[in-house]
Motif scaffolding. Structure first.
Motif, PDB file in Angstrom:
ATOM      1  N   THR A   1       0.835  -1.200   0.000  1.00 12.43           N
ATOM      2  CA  THR A   1       0.000   0.000   0.000  1.00 12.43           C
ATOM      3  C   THR A   1       0.871   1.253   0.000  1.00 12.43           C
ATOM      4  OG1 THR A   1      -0.158   0.001   2.409  1.00 12.43           O
ATOM      5  CG2 THR A   1      -1.916  -1.098   1.217  1.00 12.43           C
ATOM      6  N   ARG A   2       2.059   1.154   0.565  1.00  6.34           N
ATOM      7  CA  ARG A   2       2.943   2.326   0.586  1.00  6.34           C
ATOM      8  C   ARG A   2       3.761   2.477  -0.681  1.00  6.34           C
ATOM      9  NH1 ARG A   2       5.675   2.859   6.524  1.00  6.34           N
ATOM     10  NH2 ARG A   2       3.883   2.156   7.703  1.00  6.34           N
ATOM     11  N   TYR A   3       4.085   1.334  -1.307  1.00  9.34           N
ATOM     12  CA  TYR A   3       4.951   1.344  -2.488  1.00  9.34           C
ATOM     13  C   TYR A   3       4.276   0.585  -3.629  1.00  9.34           C
ATOM     14  CZ  TYR A   3       8.780   2.641   0.731  1.00  9.34           C
ATOM     15  OH  TYR A   3       9.572   3.253   1.653  1.00  9.34           O
ATOM     16  N   PRO A   4       3.180   1.124  -4.165  1.00  3.82           N
ATOM     17  CA  PRO A   4       2.418   0.375  -5.166  1.00  3.82           C
ATOM     18  C   PRO A   4       3.177   0.097  -6.465  1.00  3.82           C
ATOM     19  CG  PRO A   4       1.514   2.590  -4.876  1.00  3.82           C
ATOM     20  CD  PRO A   4       2.545   2.425  -3.837  1.00  3.82           C
ATOM     21  N   GLU A   5       4.227   0.871  -6.759  1.00  3.97           N
ATOM     22  CA  GLU A   5       4.932   0.671  -8.026  1.00  3.97           C
ATOM     23  C   GLU A   5       6.342   0.118  -7.864  1.00  3.97           C
ATOM     24  OE1 GLU A   5       3.451   0.854 -10.917  1.00  3.97           O
ATOM     25  OE2 GLU A   5       1.665   1.341  -9.748  1.00  3.97           O
ATOM     26  N   HIS A   6       6.688  -0.245  -6.653  1.00  4.61           N
ATOM     27  CA  HIS A   6       8.014  -0.796  -6.394  1.00  4.61           C
ATOM     28  C   HIS A   6       8.172  -2.123  -7.144  1.00  4.61           C
ATOM     29  CE1 HIS A   6      11.358  -2.406  -3.969  1.00  4.61           C
ATOM     30  NE2 HIS A   6      11.547  -1.189  -3.524  1.00  4.61           N
ATOM     31  N   PRO A   7       9.388  -2.429  -7.629  1.00  2.22           N
ATOM     32  CA  PRO A   7       9.578  -3.710  -8.333  1.00  2.22           C
ATOM     33  C   PRO A   7       9.142  -4.920  -7.511  1.00  2.22           C
ATOM     34  CG  PRO A   7      11.596  -2.394  -8.403  1.00  2.22           C
ATOM     35  CD  PRO A   7      10.590  -1.594  -7.633  1.00  2.22           C
ATOM     36  N   PHE A   8       9.318  -4.841  -6.200  1.00  2.00           N
ATOM     37  CA  PHE A   8       8.892  -5.930  -5.319  1.00  2.00           C
ATOM     38  C   PHE A   8       7.380  -6.099  -5.382  1.00  2.00           C
ATOM     39  CE2 PHE A   8       9.681  -8.740  -1.755  1.00  2.00           C
ATOM     40  CZ  PHE A   8       8.475  -8.757  -1.082  1.00  2.00           C
ATOM     41  N   THR A   9       6.656  -4.981  -5.300  1.00  2.00           N
ATOM     42  CA  THR A   9       5.188  -5.009  -5.362  1.00  2.00           C
ATOM     43  C   THR A   9       4.722  -5.557  -6.698  1.00  2.00           C
ATOM     44  OG1 THR A   9       5.055  -3.118  -3.878  1.00  2.00           O
ATOM     45  CG2 THR A   9       3.093  -3.587  -5.187  1.00  2.00           C
TER      46      THR A   9
END
Lengths: 263, 163
Positions: free
Chosen positions: A234-242
């Protein structure tokens, strides 16, 4: 008909609880009605990610197992936690936490609990909350409770690190899951350092274990910084992990019964 | 921008080890363009999940080498994002906030006998399963009465749920 997903690791520290919480959150964002049951009674952790404290959860899984409440009375609706993020949430997410009180943990370890009751509880929860997906966050390692989780699951997600200490135990767990005729088994490799070729790793793991690799998750320093203080996706919606986790969530929901998918 | 028709001077591009900052891999770049990214077709392929398929390129034109950013993840020089940077002596840049660091060294400045690898190779991870041990461990559990009872129960439960 709901899909029961067990998330399991042979050893601790693979990122299982974090991954379970984040996967379930992604499914809820996509419109599914999802619950997580933290069956890791010896070392509960899922409640921390959602900021569940005693005030919000007067009842927990332990109370249900000891017969003092219904399982849905122990469920906490954590959808508001997800709604604090950037992405809208089309579904719902519930958590049935384990007790964090050390004396209650001690009691479970001494007295054990009725494992059959756990299975009945899952079915009651699915019915009462009209769930599409039930995630079971299991205790690491092979024991009676985790084998029961495998036995009642429709889908098993095995999580391991690219670490020699994880490989042998994961291979044993995988074979036991096959013997228990778990209908679908997925393997996820987590905490992969950037020096490893992720593409080659995926191929090597799939070939060695003879199983589908649902995802290869990079070692995630931002996740370490979040320190289980919230739901990463929810905090990092576009992070590679997400993004990689979203692919895994998509793979899980494909396995969910078609009738359960929301429009 | 038109690319210069004259031959470009060679560059050496080094990938630096994250922890120690020493070169672990290097490439000779003769130009006029060298693409840097995760894609195998790049002249400088970098296998890193934080690197875009086409992340940046080194381009020779009008007598000078330029570093051009092609990725939304950005290219950082001295911590600051750049779109285009002139390649200067020992230019060091990062492929995105989370990506690896690379350094450009003009070939003319290097001694002829510099080895490509400055570190002994890191051991390649091999995934090894002791199959005999695995079979033994599985049997110890799967051949118990309680396991067999669990399997019967599992079959019954699955049958009940599909009815």
């Amino acid at each position: 008909m709901a899909t029961i997903v067990s998330v399991h690791s042979f050893r601790g520290g693979t990122g299982k609880s974090n991954s379970t919480a984040n996967l379930a959150s992604l499914c809820a964002q996509q419109g599914y009605r999802v619950a997580i049951v933290d069956t890791d009674i010896q070392s509960p952790g899922v409640h921390v990610l959602f900021g569940i404290d005693e005030a919000q959860a007067p009842r927990c899984l332990n109370d249900f197992l000891w017969g003092t409440c219904r399982i849905d009375e122990a469920a906490v609706d954590v959808t508001p936690v997800l709604e604090g993020g950037v992405e809208p949430v089309a579904g719902r997410l519930f958590v049935v936490p384990s007790s964090i009180k050390s004396d209650e943990i001690g009691r479970v370890l001494r007295d054990g609990y009725d494992v059959g009751r756990l299975n009945d509880g899952f079915r009651a929860l699915i019915k009462s909350l009209a769930l599409d997906l039930l995630f079971i966050d299991t205790h690491p390692g092979v024991n009676e409770e985790t084998l029961l989780s495998l036995a009642i699951s429709d889908l098993l997600v095995l999580i391991m690190r690219p670490d020699a200490q994880d490989y042998q135990g994961t291979a044993v767990t995988l074979e036991l899951a096959r013997r228990l005729e778990v209908p679908e088994i997925l393997l996820t490799v987590n905490k992969v350092p950037p020096s490893l070729d992720a593409v080659k790793l995926r191929v090597d793991v799939a070939r060695t274990f003879g199983v589908e690799v649902a995802g290869v998750l990079p070692l995630n320093l931002e996740m370490v910084e979040v320190a289980s203080g919230g739901v990463f996706v929810t905090r990092y919606p576009e992070h590679p992990f997400t993004r990689e986790l979203r692919v895994i969530a998509g793979r899980i929901t494909v396995a969910a019964a078609p009738a359960a998918r929301r429009a | 921008m038109d690319l210069d028709p004259q031959p470009s001077p060679t560059l050496i591009v080094q990938l630096l080890d994250r922890a120690r900052g020493v070169p672990v891999q290097s490439w000779h770049v003769t130009g006029p363009v060298a693409r840097i990214g995760r894609a195998r077709e790049c002249e400088i392929p970098v296998a890193d999940p934080y690197v875009s398929r086409q992340h940046a390129e080194l381009r020779f034109g009008e007598g000078t080498w330029l570093l051009v950013c092609l990725s939304q993840r950005g290219v950082l020089v001295g911590g600051a994002p750049v779109m285009i940077a002139r390649v200067t002596e020992n230019l060091q840049f990062k492929l995105g906030q989370a990506g690896p660091e690379l350094r450009v060294v003009p070939a003319a400045e290097l001694p002829a006998d510099l080895p490509t690898m400055s570190l002994p190779s890191l051991p390649v991870q091999r995934i090894e399963i002791d199959e005999a041990l695995k079979t033994k461990e599985v049997a110890a559990i799967a051949e118990s009465d309680s396991f067999r009872a669990l399997l019967d129960k599992a079959r019954q439960l699955r049958k009940d749920r599909s009815d």
